[in-house]
Design a protein around this motif. Structure first.
Motif, PDB file in Angstrom:
ATOM      1  N   GLN A 259       0.614  -4.420  -3.765  1.00  0.00           N
ATOM      2  CA  GLN A 259       1.286  -3.175  -3.406  1.00  0.00           C
ATOM      3  C   GLN A 259       1.567  -3.075  -1.901  1.00  0.00           C
ATOM      4  N   THR A 260       0.938  -3.917  -1.106  1.00  0.00           N
ATOM      5  CA  THR A 260       1.013  -3.797   0.350  1.00  0.00           C
ATOM      6  C   THR A 260       2.215  -4.548   0.908  1.00  0.00           C
TER       7      THR A 260
ATOM      8  N   GLY B 288      -1.358   3.260  -7.404  1.00  0.00           N
ATOM      9  CA  GLY B 288      -0.196   2.552  -6.916  1.00  0.00           C
ATOM     10  C   GLY B 288       1.096   2.967  -7.585  1.00  0.00           C
TER      11      GLY B 288
ATOM     12  N   LEU C 148      -4.874  -3.079   6.050  1.00  0.00           N
ATOM     13  CA  LEU C 148      -5.557  -2.054   5.255  1.00  0.00           C
ATOM     14  C   LEU C 148      -6.840  -1.566   5.905  1.00  0.00           C
TER      15      LEU C 148
ATOM     16  N   THR D  37      -0.966   0.712   3.181  1.00  0.00           N
ATOM     17  CA  THR D  37      -0.179  -0.039   2.205  1.00  0.00           C
ATOM     18  C   THR D  37       1.268  -0.230   2.639  1.00  0.00           C
ATOM     19  N   LYS D  38       1.867   0.797   3.166  1.00  0.00           N
ATOM     20  CA  LYS D  38       3.265   0.736   3.572  1.00  0.00           C
ATOM     21  C   LYS D  38       3.418   0.578   5.083  1.00  0.00           C
TER      22      LYS D  38
ATOM     23  N   HIS E 237      -4.131  -4.307  -5.113  1.00  0.00           N
ATOM     24  CA  HIS E 237      -3.773  -3.613  -3.887  1.00  0.00           C
ATOM     25  C   HIS E 237      -2.995  -4.515  -2.940  1.00  0.00           C
TER      26      HIS E 237
ATOM     27  N   GLY F 275      -8.415  -3.414  -0.855  1.00  0.00           N
ATOM     28  CA  GLY F 275      -7.748  -4.614  -0.390  1.00  0.00           C
ATOM     29  C   GLY F 275      -8.578  -5.419   0.572  1.00  0.00           C
TER      30      GLY F 275
ATOM     31  N   LEU G 148       2.701   6.086  -3.699  1.00  0.00           N
ATOM     32  CA  LEU G 148       3.257   5.212  -2.669  1.00  0.00           C
ATOM     33  C   LEU G 148       4.193   5.975  -1.745  1.00  0.00           C
TER      34      LEU G 148
END
Length: 509
Positions: free
Chosen positions: A194-195, A124, A173, A312-313, A191, A179, A129
């Motif tokens: 971070q999402t 992460g 995810l 995640t993004k 996780h 996650g 990322l």
């Protein structure tokens, strides 16, 4: 790679040494072969090819498996089989050697085996990322846009975000991620932290651009009783545009989650129909693990985005595409059916799978009760740029042995927006000794074209791409007429067709 999965232990008619030789020479295997979960036992309990667990262990060893996943009895049984002379000791020794070699290469026997850095130092982190962001952006596919996108973010705009997947981390995810709580990671908040979900991204965008944002979940992917019809109706009365994040979630996909129905679950469809009835423009963002049966959405939404499980993004990527901060270029890697009864539906099908009309209609394949073609085709994907194809030509139309087929096309960006197009090439073998697909992807090029500019795009298809496997299991490129199709997707209307001829049969193996 340290191991390769064998899904069923491999039938014992496959010789151990033959498999190992194939793995090394043809597959490039430099590790070892490992079964999937409890597949050795499955030969006895599920496939029923072995009357005893001992026989299952014997057959798995003899077929070339080096390591067994979650069949602990295998190891003692292997020792007994070798001691009793039922299996060659050399087979066991070679398997152990391959495993130990890889373990030494990985440093599992040196001091570094004790090195366990804090996960936040290696997971992460910003560079990772950044890659995740790029992957999410490139994976977003715009399937429909009547002009509503990109959305003009401005003060006074009233945006209503709805749907169960607007703020569902595990749906975003997907299966087999930490996650989603796989591999025992039931308390993995790292996780999740971070999402970025779509709702989180839209909230930040509303602060940045100054528009008003409301959120109503409206429905649930799993709970058929969850609905917020009155709350949604009140929110719709204030909205200028709706962004509906619908699809599926972890309990509806992944291992051991087969489905017979690919329609939207819960009250999601009811929610979308309520939005449509209100007259408020609707942008649908599909966050799902698989193509779903969404012909109603394709017909009624003003715009449709597909992110599958965008990572995640993913939420940030969806926001950037919707507000025009990023010009989408993603293309579908699978087709969307109208109905589960249309499955299997894929671009590289074989001709003659469905009933056909008479010669007067050119033998067009059909269903009696639905279109023969999918809702969305393999390779489809729109952009804020407009691309036009022209002047497609082959370098040569008679192809000698081992010569590539080279096709060039002019792609023009006729819009005012710089963009990226993925040019795709398909081929068809008109007559062959075995059945071949109506079209097969054989090349593509990703090209960036500035607004108002054109690019000459050349795709060179290697000769062996046109090979087939004969009834005698020979790999051959057969002489005869072929077509090369080039365009923006696998849809026939998106392709330009050029014919070429292979002048002689060529045996490749």
């Amino acid at each position: 790679m340290t191991g390769y999965h064998s899904n069923d232990g491999v039938p014992c008619t496959v010789d151990k040494w033959l498999l190992t030789d194939l793995a090394k020479k043809e597959w490039g295997l430099n590790g070892f072969i490992v079964t999937d979960w409890d597949n050795v036992r499955s030969l006895h309990t599920k496939q029923k090819t072995s009357p005893t667990l001992s026989d299952a262990c014997y057959r798995s060893l003899d077929a070339g498996n080096d390591m067994m996943m979650s069949t602990p009895e295998f190891y003692q049984t292997a020792v007994e089989l070798a001691s009793e002379g039922q299996i060659e000791r050399q087979i066991v020794d070679d398997a152990v050697a391959r495993i130990l070699t890889k373990k030494f290469e990985l440093g599992l026997f040196d001091e570094m085996r004790f090195y366990a850095p804090e996960r936040r130092e290696i997971m992460g982190i910003a560079p990772h990322l950044d890659v995740a962001m790029e992957a999410s952006l490139k994976s977003i596919v715009m399937l429909k846009n009547d002009g509503i996108l990109p959305l003009k973010a401005k003060e006074g705009l009233r945006v209503l975000v709805v749907g169960p997947n607007a703020d569902d981390v595990v749906a975003q995810l997907g299966d087999w991620s930490f996650g989603s709580m796989q591999a025992g990671a039931t308390n993995d908040h790292f996780h999740r932290e971070q999402t970025v979900t779509p709702l989180q991204a839209f909230k930040l965008a509303s602060e940045h651009y100054g528009f008003d944002l409301d959120y109503v979940k409206g429905s649930d992917c799993v709970d058929d009783d969850f609905e917020q019809q009155d709350i949604l109706e009140e929110a719709l009365s204030r909205a200028d545009v709706v962004i509906a994040c619908v699809g599926d979630t972890l309990s509806l996909h992944g291992e051991f989650h087969d489905r017979a129905n690919l329609d939207l679950t819960g009250k999601q469809q009811n929610m979308l129909e309520q939005i449509k009835a209100s007259g408020v423009p609707m942008i649908v963002s599909l966050i799902a693990s698989k193509p779903m049966t969404i012909p109603w959405i394709a017909e009624n939404a003003n715009a449709v985005l597909c992110g599958f499980n965008p990572g995640t993004k993913g939420g940030e990527a969806i926001k950037r595409v919707i507000f025009g901060e990023y010009n989408p270029s993603g293309k579908l890697t699978i087709s969307f059916p109208h109905h589960v009864g249309q499955l299997p539906v894929f671009y590289n099908k074989f001709e003659g799978w469905h009933a056909q009309l008479s010669e007067r209609t050119n033998h067009q394949e059909r269903y009696l009760d639905m279109p023969e073609t999918p809702v969305f085709h393999f390779g489809e994907g729109l952009s804020y740029s407009v691309f036009e194809y022209s002047n497609a030509r082959l370098k040569q139309t008679k192809i000698a042995a081992h010569s590539p087929v080279e096709v060039t096309v002019t792609v023009s960006n006729t819009s005012l927006v710089d963009g990226t197009e993925i040019v795709q090439a398909y081929y068809r073998d008109h007559y062959s000794s075995v059945t071949t697909p109506v079209k097969q992807l054989c090349g593509f090029e990703r090209v960036v074209i500035a607004a108002g500019q054109s690019a000459e795009v050349t795709i060179k298809v290697p000769f062996d791409a046109f090979a087939l496997i004969t009834q005698n299991l020979d790999e051959v490129v057969e002489a005869g007429l072929f077509s090369l199709m080039i365009g923006s997707s696998s849809k026939d209307s998106d392709l330009v067709t050029l014919d070429f001829e292979v002048t002689e049969d060529v045996m490749l193996s």
